[in-house]
Design a protein around this motif. Structure first.
Motif, PDB file in Angstrom:
ATOM      1  N   ALA A   1       0.831  -1.205   0.000  1.00 27.53           N
ATOM      2  CA  ALA A   1       0.000   0.000   0.000  1.00 27.53           C
ATOM      3  C   ALA A   1       0.863   1.252   0.000  1.00 27.53           C
ATOM      4  CB  ALA A   1      -0.933   0.007   1.204  1.00 27.53           C
ATOM      5  N   SER A   2       0.578   2.152  -0.937  1.00 25.49           N
ATOM      6  CA  SER A   2       1.288   3.431  -0.988  1.00 25.49           C
ATOM      7  C   SER A   2       0.371   4.581  -0.596  1.00 25.49           C
ATOM      8  CB  SER A   2       1.865   3.663  -2.382  1.00 25.49           C
ATOM      9  OG  SER A   2       0.877   3.480  -3.359  1.00 25.49           O
TER      10      SER A   2
ATOM     11  N   GLU B   1      -8.622  -5.058  -9.309  1.00 28.94           N
ATOM     12  CA  GLU B   1      -7.757  -4.672 -10.421  1.00 28.94           C
ATOM     13  C   GLU B   1      -8.270  -3.348 -10.989  1.00 28.94           C
ATOM     14  OE1 GLU B   1      -5.055  -6.390 -11.391  1.00 28.94           O
ATOM     15  OE2 GLU B   1      -5.432  -7.896  -9.841  1.00 28.94           O
ATOM     16  N   PRO B   2      -7.426  -2.611 -11.721  1.00 33.72           N
ATOM     17  CA  PRO B   2      -7.879  -1.341 -12.312  1.00 33.72           C
ATOM     18  C   PRO B   2      -9.113  -1.489 -13.204  1.00 33.72           C
ATOM     19  CG  PRO B   2      -5.510  -1.544 -12.518  1.00 33.72           C
ATOM     20  CD  PRO B   2      -6.009  -2.859 -11.976  1.00 33.72           C
ATOM     21  N   LYS B   3      -9.232  -2.609 -13.894  1.00 35.30           N
ATOM     22  CA  LYS B   3     -10.376  -2.818 -14.787  1.00 35.30           C
ATOM     23  C   LYS B   3     -11.695  -2.924 -14.025  1.00 35.30           C
ATOM     24  CE  LYS B   3      -9.744  -7.691 -14.712  1.00 35.30           C
ATOM     25  NZ  LYS B   3      -9.931  -8.917 -14.886  1.00 35.30           N
ATOM     26  N   ASP B   4     -11.620  -3.094 -12.697  1.00 32.11           N
ATOM     27  CA  ASP B   4     -12.832  -3.181 -11.879  1.00 32.11           C
ATOM     28  C   ASP B   4     -13.457  -1.812 -11.601  1.00 32.11           C
ATOM     29  OD1 ASP B   4     -12.629  -5.962 -11.663  1.00 32.11           O
ATOM     30  OD2 ASP B   4     -11.306  -5.811  -9.925  1.00 32.11           O
TER      31      ASP B   4
ATOM     32  N   SER C   1       1.739  -2.288  -8.241  1.00 31.61           N
ATOM     33  CA  SER C   1       0.984  -3.376  -8.882  1.00 31.61           C
ATOM     34  C   SER C   1      -0.295  -2.863  -9.538  1.00 31.61           C
ATOM     35  CB  SER C   1       0.641  -4.460  -7.855  1.00 31.61           C
ATOM     36  OG  SER C   1      -0.325  -3.994  -6.937  1.00 31.61           O
ATOM     37  N   LYS C   2      -0.598  -1.590  -9.325  1.00 29.19           N
ATOM     38  CA  LYS C   2      -1.795  -0.945  -9.885  1.00 29.19           C
ATOM     39  C   LYS C   2      -3.084  -1.633  -9.417  1.00 29.19           C
ATOM     40  CE  LYS C   2       0.341   1.495 -13.536  1.00 29.19           C
ATOM     41  NZ  LYS C   2       1.253   2.190 -12.705  1.00 29.19           N
ATOM     42  N   ARG C   3      -3.091  -2.073  -8.171  1.00 25.62           N
ATOM     43  CA  ARG C   3      -4.279  -2.696  -7.594  1.00 25.62           C
ATOM     44  C   ARG C   3      -4.706  -1.899  -6.375  1.00 25.62           C
ATOM     45  NH1 ARG C   3      -2.732  -8.637  -6.263  1.00 25.62           N
ATOM     46  NH2 ARG C   3      -0.962  -7.543  -5.403  1.00 25.62           N
TER      47      ARG C   3
END
Length: 190
Positions: free
Chosen positions: A49-50, A87-90, A71-73
């Motif tokens: 987590a950032s 995920e980003p697509k969500d 991780s772009k999640r």
């Protein structure tokens, strides 16, 4: 005879003391939940987590949102300490909503956005607000995701009621814009 102003002042002091006590208990509870939630997020394999914030359901705390930019999640940890990775697509859409009645308008717009998404168009973000009212009760970043349990994620950016064009309002809008941009970056990375 007892002075009515004295009794009124005494009642106000009592109400203030109760409010402070209640507020401190709530802060301690939220802090304890945040520490537990941070521990859970730190133990997820391949997730670092950032950025993190609290998420609400109306005015009630419903969990915590964590974003991993590498991780772009993103991850939602609920107050019962269960979690789910996304995920980003969500991400269907991200917008800023000012004052609770505007959420109805936002939902109608979201239905159109969802329809447009199904037709292959990109979602539209922006600020949705009731422009006639100078009082601001809430500023939320609202994210809709493809999930039956967490389909609407609301980030509360305004902890207290305020007026437009005050430092508190400007700070809340800055926080909301930052979160909206971060979530849009994730959404467009899909």
């Amino acid at each position: 005879m007892v002075d009515i102003f004295f009794l009124t002042a005494l009642g106000a002091i009592g109400a203030l003391a109760f409010s402070i006590l209640k507020s401190n208990k709530l802060k301690k509870k939220v802090h304890a939940l945040a520490v537990q939630s941070d521990t859970i997020a730190a133990q997820i394999d391949g997730f670092r987590a950032s950025s993190a914030c609290t998420i609400v359901n109306g005015i009630d705390l419903s969990g915590f949102l964590y974003v991993d930019l590498e991780s772009k999640r993103f991850c939602i940890v609920s107050t019962n300490m269960s979690y789910k990775l996304f995920e980003p697509k969500d991400i269907l859409d991200v917008s800023i909503v000012e004052n609770n009645p505007a959420i109805i308008t936002e939902t109608q717009i979201t239905d159109k956005i969802r329809k447009a998404l199904l037709e292959g168009l990109k979602p539209i973000g922006g600020l949705i607000r009731n422009k006639t009212d100078s009082n601001v009760n809430t500023i939320h970043v609202v994210m809709h995701v493809k999930d039956s349990d967490h389909n609407t994620v609301m980030i509360n950016c305004l902890p207290v009621k305020t007026q437009r064009n005050t430092p508190a309002y400007e700070n809340a809008i800055h926080i909301a814009n930052s979160w909206q941009e971060l979530l849009k970056v994730l959404m467009h990375s899909a």
